[in-house]
Scaffold this motif. Structure first.
Motif, PDB file in Angstrom:
ATOM      1  N   VAL A  88      15.994  68.436  19.360  1.00  0.00           N
ATOM      2  CA  VAL A  88      15.839  69.886  19.207  1.00  0.00           C
ATOM      3  C   VAL A  88      17.146  70.603  18.856  1.00  0.00           C
ATOM      4  N   LEU A  89      18.256  70.216  19.466  1.00  0.00           N
ATOM      5  CA  LEU A  89      19.474  71.027  19.378  1.00  0.00           C
ATOM      6  C   LEU A  89      20.692  70.327  18.772  1.00  0.00           C
ATOM      7  N   LYS A  90      20.548  69.141  18.216  1.00  0.00           N
ATOM      8  CA  LYS A  90      21.721  68.390  17.762  1.00  0.00           C
ATOM      9  C   LYS A  90      22.518  69.095  16.669  1.00  0.00           C
ATOM     10  N   LYS A  91      21.883  69.940  15.885  1.00  0.00           N
ATOM     11  CA  LYS A  91      22.569  70.575  14.751  1.00  0.00           C
ATOM     12  C   LYS A  91      23.443  71.765  15.152  1.00  0.00           C
ATOM     13  N   PHE A  92      23.275  72.252  16.356  1.00  0.00           N
ATOM     14  CA  PHE A  92      24.015  73.438  16.784  1.00  0.00           C
ATOM     15  C   PHE A  92      25.363  73.044  17.357  1.00  0.00           C
ATOM     16  N   THR A  93      26.406  73.760  16.958  1.00  0.00           N
ATOM     17  CA  THR A  93      27.755  73.439  17.426  1.00  0.00           C
ATOM     18  C   THR A  93      28.155  74.340  18.585  1.00  0.00           C
ATOM     19  N   GLY A  94      29.151  73.896  19.309  1.00  0.00           N
ATOM     20  CA  GLY A  94      29.668  74.662  20.435  1.00  0.00           C
ATOM     21  C   GLY A  94      29.033  74.246  21.738  1.00  0.00           C
ATOM     22  N   PHE A  95      29.682  74.616  22.815  1.00  0.00           N
ATOM     23  CA  PHE A  95      29.195  74.206  24.121  1.00  0.00           C
ATOM     24  C   PHE A  95      28.126  75.141  24.688  1.00  0.00           C
ATOM     25  N   TRP A  96      27.906  76.299  24.068  1.00  0.00           N
ATOM     26  CA  TRP A  96      26.956  77.270  24.599  1.00  0.00           C
ATOM     27  C   TRP A  96      25.532  76.729  24.621  1.00  0.00           C
ATOM     28  N   TYR A 141      26.342  69.223  33.400  1.00  0.00           N
ATOM     29  CA  TYR A 141      25.551  68.128  32.834  1.00  0.00           C
ATOM     30  C   TYR A 141      25.077  68.510  31.428  1.00  0.00           C
ATOM     31  N   GLY A 142      24.531  69.703  31.273  1.00  0.00           N
ATOM     32  CA  GLY A 142      24.062  70.159  29.964  1.00  0.00           C
ATOM     33  C   GLY A 142      25.185  70.227  28.946  1.00  0.00           C
ATOM     34  N   ILE A 143      26.350  70.704  29.372  1.00  0.00           N
ATOM     35  CA  ILE A 143      27.498  70.750  28.469  1.00  0.00           C
ATOM     36  C   ILE A 143      27.924  69.335  28.081  1.00  0.00           C
ATOM     37  N   TYR A 147      27.532  68.651  24.247  1.00  0.00           N
ATOM     38  CA  TYR A 147      28.774  68.528  23.495  1.00  0.00           C
ATOM     39  C   TYR A 147      28.935  67.114  22.942  1.00  0.00           C
ATOM     40  N   SER A 148      28.558  66.109  23.722  1.00  0.00           N
ATOM     41  CA  SER A 148      28.658  64.720  23.255  1.00  0.00           C
ATOM     42  C   SER A 148      27.774  64.490  22.042  1.00  0.00           C
ATOM     43  N   ILE A 149      26.544  64.948  22.105  1.00  0.00           N
ATOM     44  CA  ILE A 149      25.610  64.740  20.994  1.00  0.00           C
ATOM     45  C   ILE A 149      26.025  65.575  19.784  1.00  0.00           C
ATOM     46  N   ASN A 150      26.403  66.843  20.000  1.00  0.00           N
ATOM     47  CA  ASN A 150      26.843  67.689  18.891  1.00  0.00           C
ATOM     48  C   ASN A 150      28.077  67.124  18.204  1.00  0.00           C
ATOM     49  N   TYR A 151      29.027  66.673  18.988  1.00  0.00           N
ATOM     50  CA  TYR A 151      30.260  66.118  18.424  1.00  0.00           C
ATOM     51  C   TYR A 151      29.945  64.914  17.547  1.00  0.00           C
ATOM     52  N   GLU A 152      29.126  64.010  18.064  1.00  0.00           N
ATOM     53  CA  GLU A 152      28.797  62.804  17.304  1.00  0.00           C
ATOM     54  C   GLU A 152      27.990  63.140  16.053  1.00  0.00           C
TER      55      GLU A 152
END
Length: 165
Positions: A88-96, A141-143, A147-152
């Motif tokens: 659902v959210l992998k394309k969004f950047t940032g920790f928010w 935990y969510g961050i 962040y791990s998935i977004n970064y990768e």
């Protein structure tokens, strides 16, 4: 040919879904252990063993074996949560987005799934320390997951662009 000589026979990097699996498993095991530590230090009245209460009989679930099995189950549930984030959210950047995902998971567990877990009192009956500690654990935990998935994901996009150029 020149790249093969420079790179040698190094193993290929993990595929993205495998990385999501390991991120989810590690996140669940690590933050489940932090949750146990928080309950041990009386920051929260909720122990990780609440995940066993609806399905396991006996007092063993409140001892060390129950705690260990509970943390492993939390790790497995975390893999599912990581794949949901990935889908659902992998394309969004940032920790928010990870922070928001942690808050959504908190709301799901404490408001929607609460009747499944007799060891968790209704939200408004919990003490302030438990609420604050639980929210903080879910947020970090969510961050971590987000962040791990977004970064990768972003890193893979950059590598794909470089390879196609």
């Amino acid at each position: 040919m020149a790249n093969e000589q420079i790179l040698g026979n190094y193993p290929k990097p993990m595929s993205f879904p495998v990385m999501v699996f390991w991120t989810g498993l590690f996140g669940g095991l690590f933050w489940g252990t932090i949750g146990w530590l928080a309950s041990y230090l009386s920051f929260t009245e909720i122990r990780p063993t609440v995940i066993l209460e609806p399905w396991a009989l006996g007092d063993w679930k409140h001892e060390w074996l129950g705690t260990l099995i509970s943390i492993i189950l939390i790790g497995i549930c975390s893999v599912v949560a990581a794949f949901v984030y990935y889908a659902v959210l992998k394309k969004f950047t940032g920790f928010w987005f990870g922070l928001g995902y942690g808050l959504v998971l908190f709301a799901v567990v404490f408001f929607i799934l609460n009747p499944l877990f007799p060891g968790i009192k209704p939200f408004f009956d919990l003490n302030r320390d438990t609420i604050i500690t639980s929210i903080c654990i879910y947020i970090v935990y969510g961050i971590f997951i987000g962040y791990s998935i977004n970064y990768e994901y972003q890193n893979n996009k950059v590598q794909e662009k470089e390879e196609s150029a």
